[in-house]
Design a protein around this motif. Sequence first.
Motif, PDB file in Angstrom:
ATOM      1  N   GLN A   9     -67.847 -14.918  -3.057  1.00 16.64           N
ATOM      2  CA  GLN A   9     -67.039 -13.784  -2.611  1.00 16.64           C
ATOM      3  C   GLN A   9     -65.730 -14.312  -2.037  1.00 16.64           C
ATOM      4  N   GLU A  11     -62.026 -12.879  -0.240  1.00 18.07           N
ATOM      5  CA  GLU A  11     -61.246 -11.769   0.313  1.00 18.07           C
ATOM      6  C   GLU A  11     -59.889 -12.299   0.766  1.00 18.07           C
ATOM      7  N   SER A  16     -59.903  -8.493  -3.519  1.00 19.83           N
ATOM      8  CA  SER A  16     -61.272  -8.593  -3.029  1.00 19.83           C
ATOM      9  C   SER A  16     -62.168  -8.810  -4.244  1.00 19.83           C
TER      10      SER A  16
END
Length: 200
Positions: A9, A11, A16
């Motif tokens: 992940q 960000e 995102s």
Amino acid sequence: MTNRTATIQRETSESSIQLTVDLDGKGLADVQTSVPFFDHLLTAFAKHSLTDLRVRASGDVEIDVHHTVEDVGIVLGQAIRAALGDKAGISRFGDALVPLDEALVQAVVDISGRPYLVHTGEPAGFEYHLIGGHFTGSMVRHVFEAITFNAALTTHITVLGGRDPHHIAEAEFKAFARAFRQAKALDPLVSGIPSTKGAL
């Protein structure tokens, strides 16, 4: 070797991203990047590399697709590197020659641990063409840079012919996928890590 999977992940203020790969999948793709032609290219990569791929990405595409596309490439490379683990038992090298109508592309991949990209042959003006009205041709090389450097691959991609920008870009991704499929494959004849150095 089992469970060659990874989820990453990322960000930032520009994008995102959540991305999952399974290197021992069946080529299943569930890709939503908000950039339709890029979704098409990533789906082709998954299908032809036999890598299951799930991507959820959003970003400032109202400014340009650049940030979202580049960041997905970075995360895909990071996920591939993590999923490969210590690389024991892999074939390591792969090569492919893929046509798409008038386009023809060769790709060679070495899971070397040494990031290097040689990318040649796109016709003059390709980098300025808007494919699908939103995806600039220059992003093709940029994505391969992001994947290659973050996955620590040595990659050679050579466009041998082509006229239609869509066909050229798609052939590049399919050729890369087929070469990567060979390189990541587990070879029962390989004992340990396929390098005289003992590490990749």
